[in-house]
Design a protein around this motif. Structure first.
Motif, PDB file in Angstrom:
ATOM      1  N   UNK A 386       0.819  -1.202   0.000  1.00 47.09           N
ATOM      2  CA  UNK A 386       0.000   0.000   0.000  1.00 47.09           C
ATOM      3  C   UNK A 386       0.858   1.259   0.000  1.00 47.09           C
ATOM      4  N   UNK A 387       2.008   1.212   0.651  1.00 44.23           N
ATOM      5  CA  UNK A 387       2.933   2.350   0.605  1.00 44.23           C
ATOM      6  C   UNK A 387       3.462   2.565  -0.804  1.00 44.23           C
ATOM      7  N   UNK A 388       3.791   1.478  -1.497  1.00 45.38           N
ATOM      8  CA  UNK A 388       4.264   1.598  -2.881  1.00 45.38           C
ATOM      9  C   UNK A 388       3.151   2.121  -3.784  1.00 45.38           C
ATOM     10  N   UNK A 389       1.923   1.689  -3.555  1.00 48.07           N
ATOM     11  CA  UNK A 389       0.797   2.193  -4.347  1.00 48.07           C
ATOM     12  C   UNK A 389       0.610   3.696  -4.106  1.00 48.07           C
ATOM     13  N   UNK A 390       0.729   4.133  -2.860  1.00 44.29           N
ATOM     14  CA  UNK A 390       0.627   5.568  -2.566  1.00 44.29           C
ATOM     15  C   UNK A 390       1.744   6.349  -3.244  1.00 44.29           C
ATOM     16  N   UNK A 391       2.970   5.807  -3.245  1.00 44.98           N
ATOM     17  CA  UNK A 391       4.081   6.444  -3.945  1.00 44.98           C
ATOM     18  C   UNK A 391       3.803   6.526  -5.440  1.00 44.98           C
ATOM     19  N   UNK A 392       3.247   5.465  -6.003  1.00 44.34           N
ATOM     20  CA  UNK A 392       2.952   5.446  -7.437  1.00 44.34           C
ATOM     21  C   UNK A 392       1.903   6.487  -7.791  1.00 44.34           C
TER      22      UNK A 392
END
Length: 424
Positions: A386-392
Motif C-alpha cells: 500500500x505504501x508503494x501504491x501511494x508512492x505510485x
C-alpha cells in the motif's frame, strides 16, 4: 486638620508586620514563577511529543501500536466465543449420533425405507445447525480442543489491518455484540490514521525514488572522464571572481545547446583575449573574459540535466508495481500451493483494496506450532504494498499534471513558459 491627625495616629499605632507577612508576597511571586516555568516546560515537551508523533517514524510507530492493541483487544473478545461455538457443534454432533442410535434400536425390524426417512430428517436438522454456525457464529469446522484459532493474535492482527486499510476480506468477522461495537469505533479512528500514514510514507518514497532515479540517470549519461583536461588555476580564479559570472553561465549554456547567440544587453561579445586598443581606450569598460572553460560547461550541463531528470516516467512506476505484484504472486503461490495466476490475482485484489476474500492466505504455509507466521508476513506485505501504491499515485499524478499543462499550452489554453520569461 483633624483628619490628618487621625491618619498619623493610625500609622503610629498600627501593628508591625511580622517577617512571615513581609515575605509572603515574594514567596507568592516565586511560586508563580515556578508554576510558569513548569507550564512552559510542559508546553515545550508537548510540542516535541506532537512533532515526533506526526513525523514519519512516529506515524509508523503509532499505526503499529494501534494495530497491536486492536489485535489483543479482538483476540480477548472473540476467541472465547469461537471456542464456545466449537463446543456447541461438538455437542450437537454427539446428540445427533445418539438420536440415530435410538432410531435404529426402536425399529425392531429394519426396513430400509423407514430407517432412511427417519435418519435423513435428523441429519438434515444437524446440517442446518452447522450451516447456521458457519454463517452467523464463525464456526470453522475444527474441534474445541484444537489449539489453532481464527482469532489468534496473528489472525486478529490481520483483521485489524484489513479494517483500517478498508480491504475487508470478510473471512473472519466479529460475532459478539461487543466486538461489533468495538469494530465501529476502531475503524473510525484507525482509517484516518492509516490514510495519513500512507500519505506521508508515499510522499517520502516518491521523493527518494525521484532522487535515486535522477542520480542514476546522471551517472549513466555523464561517465567520469579518464583524462581530465588540465586547466590553469589563474584562469579558474578569473572566471569565479569576475562580476560577469552570470552572463558567462548563460553563454556557456547556449554553447552547450548548440546555439550561436550573443549576450543580450550592451555588453560586448566575448572574445578569446582582450585587445590592447580596448584596454587603452576605455579603462572603465567591462573586462572581456576568455572563452568558457570545460569546467564551467560541465557544471552548467549538470545543473540543467538534473532539473529535467527529476521527472520519473510512468513506465518506471508501472514496472515497479508490476514487479512487486509478481514477486508476491511467486511467494504466495509457493507457500499456499496456488497457481501463479491465483497468486497475482490475490496480490492485485489486495493492493487495490478490493478484498473479495475468495483467496485468503493461511492454509498451507506453516503449521499451527509456528504461531501462524504467515499472517504476519501477509500484514507486512500488505503495508509495504500500500505504501508503494501511494508512492505510485504521487509520481503518476505529477507526470499527468505536467502532460496536461503541456497539452494545454500546445492548444493555446495556457501561456507558455517562454512568454512568461519574456514578460519578466
Amino acid at each position: 486638620m483633624c483628619s490628618k491627625i487621625y491618619k498619623l495616629s493610625a500609622k503610629i499605632f498600627e501593628p508591625e508586620k511580622s517577617s512571615d507577612q513581609m515575605l509572603q508576597k515574594p514567596d507568592n511571586r516565586m511560586a508563580n514563577c515556578k508554576n510558569a516555568s513548569k507550564l512552559a516546560k510542559c508546553r515545550h515537551y508537548f510540542r516535541v511529543f506532537i512533532t515526533h508523533l506526526f513525523s514519519h517514524v512516529g506515524l509508523c510507530g503509532l499505526v503499529v501500536g494501534y494495530a497491536i492493541v486492536g489485535a489483543l483487544t479482538f483476540e480477548s473478545l472473540e476467541a472465547p466465543n469461537e471456542i464456545n461455538q466449537r463446543s456447541t457443534i461438538q455437542k450437537d454432533r454427539e446428540k445427533c449420533l445418539k438420536d440415530l442410535w435410538n432410531i435404529t434400536v426402536n425399529l425392531n425390524v429394519l426396513y430400509e425405507e423407514n430407517w432412511t426417512i427417519l435418519v435423513g430428517s435428523r441429519l438434515k436438522l444437524f446440517e442446518q445447525e452447522v450451516v447456521n454456525a458457519v454463517k452467523n457464529e464463525g464456526y470453522d469446522g475444527k474441534e474445541s480442543n484444537d489449539d489453532e484459532l481464527q482469532w489468534s493474535f496473528s489472525g486478529a492482527l490481520l483483521y485489524c489491518i484489513t479494517v483500517i486499510t478498508t480491504i475487508g476480506y470478510g473471512n473472519i468477522a466479529p460475532k459478539t455484540d461487543v466486538g461489533k461495537v468495538v469494530t465501529i469505533f476502531y475503524a473510525l479512528f484507525g482509517i484516518p490514521l492509516m490514510l495519513l500514514c500512507l500519505t506521508n510514507i508515499g510522499d517520502l518514497l516518491a521523493r527518494s525514488f525521484k532522487f535515486t532515479y535522477s542520480h542514476l540517470c546522471f551517472l549513466c549519461r555523464n561517465p567520469r572522464r579518464t583524462q581530465p583536461i588540465p586547466i590553469q588555476k589563474q584562469q579558474v580564479g578569473e572566471v569565479t571572481k569576475t562580476p560577469l559570472d552570470k552572463p558567462m553561465e548563460i553563454s556557456t549554456l547556449e554553447l552547450c545547446n548548440g546555439d550561436d547567440k550573443t549576450l543580450s544587453g550592451n555588453s560586448p561579445p566575448l572574445s578569446s583575449s582582450p585587445t590592447k586598443s580596448q584596454i587603452s581606450n576605455n579603462t572603465t569598460s567591462v573586462v572581456v573574459m576568455p572563452e568558457p572553460t570545460p569546467v564551467v560547461v560541465e557544471r552548467v550541463y549538470r545543473d540543467n540535466s538534473t532539473a529535467e531528470e527529476q521527472r520519473v516516467p510512468m513506465y518506471m512506476v508501472l514496472l515497479l508495481v508490476t514487479g512487486y505484484i509478481c514477486g508476491g504472486a511467486v511467494l504466495f503461490s509457493l507457500w499456499e500451493k496456488w497457481t501463479f495466476l491465483n497468486g497475482a490475482y490475490f496480490c492485485f485484489i489486495t493492493l487495490s483494496t478490493i478484498g473479495f476474500g475468495d483467496l485468503v492466505p493461511g492454509s498451507d504455509i506453516f503449521d499451527a506450532q509456528s504461531g501462524q507466521a504467515k499472517l504476519i508476513i501477509c500484514c507486512i506485505y500488505l503495508i509495504m504494498g500500500l505504501s508503494i501504491i501511494a508512492m505510485s499515485f504521487n509520481l503518476v499524478q505529477e507526470e499527468v499534471v505536467i502532460k496536461c499543462k503541456n497539452l494545454a499550452r500546445n492548444l493555446g489554453l495556457l501561456r507558455s513558459q517562454h512568454d512568461d520569461d519574456d514578460d519578466d
